[in-house]
Structure formats: C-alpha cells, structure tokens
Design an enzyme around this catalytic site. Structure first.
Site, PDB file in Angstrom:
ATOM      1  N   HIS A   1      17.399   4.653   1.603  1.00  0.00           N
ATOM      2  CA  HIS A   1      17.444   5.191   2.901  1.00  0.00           C
ATOM      3  C   HIS A   1      19.032   4.650   3.545  1.00  0.00           C
ATOM      4  CE1 HIS A   1      13.018   5.237   3.342  1.00  0.00           C
ATOM      5  NE2 HIS A   1      13.438   6.323   3.769  1.00  0.00           N
TER       6      HIS A   1
ATOM      7  N   CYS B   1      12.587  -1.264   8.694  1.00  0.00           N
ATOM      8  CA  CYS B   1      11.355  -0.581   8.431  1.00  0.00           C
ATOM      9  C   CYS B   1      10.180  -0.870   9.129  1.00  0.00           C
ATOM     10  CB  CYS B   1      11.108  -0.364   6.922  1.00  0.00           C
ATOM     11  SG  CYS B   1      12.410  -0.521   5.875  1.00  0.00           S
TER      12      CYS B   1
END
Ligand code: CIR
Length: 253
Positions: free
Chosen positions: A161, A248
C-alpha cells in the site's frame, strides 16, 4: 483535529490473513494485547474510540483503514482489491452512515484500499497498487474533487500500500522510504528519509499532538522526536507479521 477512531478487534483467524512477510505466525493473544495498547494510545491522543466486534469470516478485518477513506466532509466506502477481504466494508458502511451525511462508494470494476490513500493537507496521493486499480483511483479522484480536494496518482512498484512507505505527519513533514525516496512528486516537502533497515517503521501516524511509531526503530524515532513531535511508541510485531502497521488499524476522523 481528529475526534473519533474506529477499530476492529483482532479475528481468531488472524493467522490465516494475507501476508508476504515470512515472519511467522502471529501470536493471537499478543496481538490482542498490542491492539488494546493501540486503543489506549488513540485515547491518549484525545480520540473517542469505537471498537467493532470481530468478524471471523474476515481474518484481515482488524485492518479497518483499508475499508474506507474518511475526512471532515465525507466518507468513501472502498471496494477492496483482495478477494478474501471483499465484504469487510459492509459493517463499516453501517457505522459510517451514523457519523456522516455524505457517504459515497467506489464501485466495480474500480477497486481501492484505503491504505493506498494519503492525505497531505487538501491534496491526496492515491497509489495504484496490486489492490487499487486505475478505475478505482479515478473514481476517488472525481468524488474528492466535488469536495474541493485535488488528487495525484502514484504508481507503486514494490510496497503493498502507498502508506506502507509514505506518510505525512503535518507541517510539510513527509516520511519517505524505499521506492518513494527519489520520486520528484515529493521533493517540495521536508523529506524524512527512512533507512532500509527501518522501512517498516515508515507506517507511522500523526494523531493530533502525537506521532505514533512502531517500537524498536530508534533512528526514525530520533528523527521524528528532533522535529519537536511528541512520540508514542507501540509494540506492533504481531501485525507486522501480517503486513499491517499502525495506520491500518484504525479509521481516524
Ligand atoms: C492485507 O494484506 O490486506 C493485510 N494482511 C494487511 C493490510 C494492511 N493494510 C494497510 O497497509 N493499510
């Protein structure tokens, strides 16, 4: 200033989630303790934390950041790129509907994970990754444009990511690691380079007056402290085993 955070308790099936780390099986009980310390840290930063029940159908569902993009104007529900994670967003939508008047969504064939979306003041960087495709990124760009935000797309080469390797902590300070270090897109910021042996620690978060950092990465901890930031260090080893980091584990707004 952020007021709220949404987190989700670690699934009993956490060890069966997606990972490329080769660091071994996460210890479930240790992960629960680390998650609870993370919640305490968010509270110390002044946030009201809403903790969602675990959903054992989704081993990765503790990584709530990927399910939505949130700011002070709206929430955008993601369409997660990994097949095993599709559906995690359903519960999140119900919750965000209670907080927000404006709720939009990324629709297929667009895919998007929230971990690929980095806000820098009123601009967003959107990573095109194995999880976020160009259609999804362009949908997000169009939605955000309606609310006055501009977007720049960034093609990822190695990291899962965007925020795995690129994080903004305010005051023009951009934490940059690996493939992003020499990218001309970021040269107008105050670049804090993360050495390769500490690259995992790049995924830190600025929450109001604090920066939350992974414990054990002294060089980055010192660089951020020397900027005058108040640092909170957290053990996050069990989430690292599943390719997750500090950003996250929550949606902050
Ligand atoms: C996954 O591969 O989807 C999870 N095991 C880790 C997700 C980490 N999320 C993030 O970096 N935003």
């Amino acid at each position: 200033m952020f007021k709220h955070a949404i987190v989700r308790t670690v699934s009993k099936n956490f060890q069966y989630g997606l990972t490329s780390s080769k660091l071994g099986k996460p210890d479930y009980n240790k992960a629960l303790i680390q998650h609870s310390d993370y919640i305490k840290a968010l509270r110390k930063c002044g946030l009201k934390v809403l903790t969602l029940e675990t959903d054992d159908r989704f081993p990765d569902s503790t990584f709530v950041e990927d399910t939505a993009v949130v700011n002070e104007d709206l929430a955008i529900i993601a369409n997660l790129g990994a097949t095993s994670r599709k559906g995690e967003e359903i519960e999140i939508r119900k919750v965000l509907d209670k907080f927000y008047e404006n709720v939009e969504s990324i629709e297929k064939p667009g895919t998007l994970d929230g971990g690929d979306v980095l806000r820098v003041e009123d601009q967003y960087f959107i990573g095109i990754s194995q999880r976020t495709n160009k259609v999804g990124a362009l949908q997000l760009k169009e939605i955000l444009k309606k609310y006055g935000y501009s977007c720049i797309l960034v093609k990822l080469k190695e990291v899962i990511h965007l925020k795995t390797g690129l994080v903004y902590i305010g005051d023009k300070n951009l934490i940059v690691s690996g493939e992003f270090i020499d990218n001309p897109l970021f040269q107008n910021y105050n670049i804090i380079k993360v050495d390769e042996d500490e690259s995992y620690a790049a995924n830190c978060i600025r929450v109001n007056n604090y920066v939350l950092l992974a414990n054990g990465y002294e060089k980055l901890i010192n660089s951020i402290s020397s900027l005058g930031c108040k640092v909170l260090k957290l053990d996050i080893t069990e989430f690292r085993k599943m390719d997750g980091g500090l950003s996250c584990l929550s949606l902050r707004f």
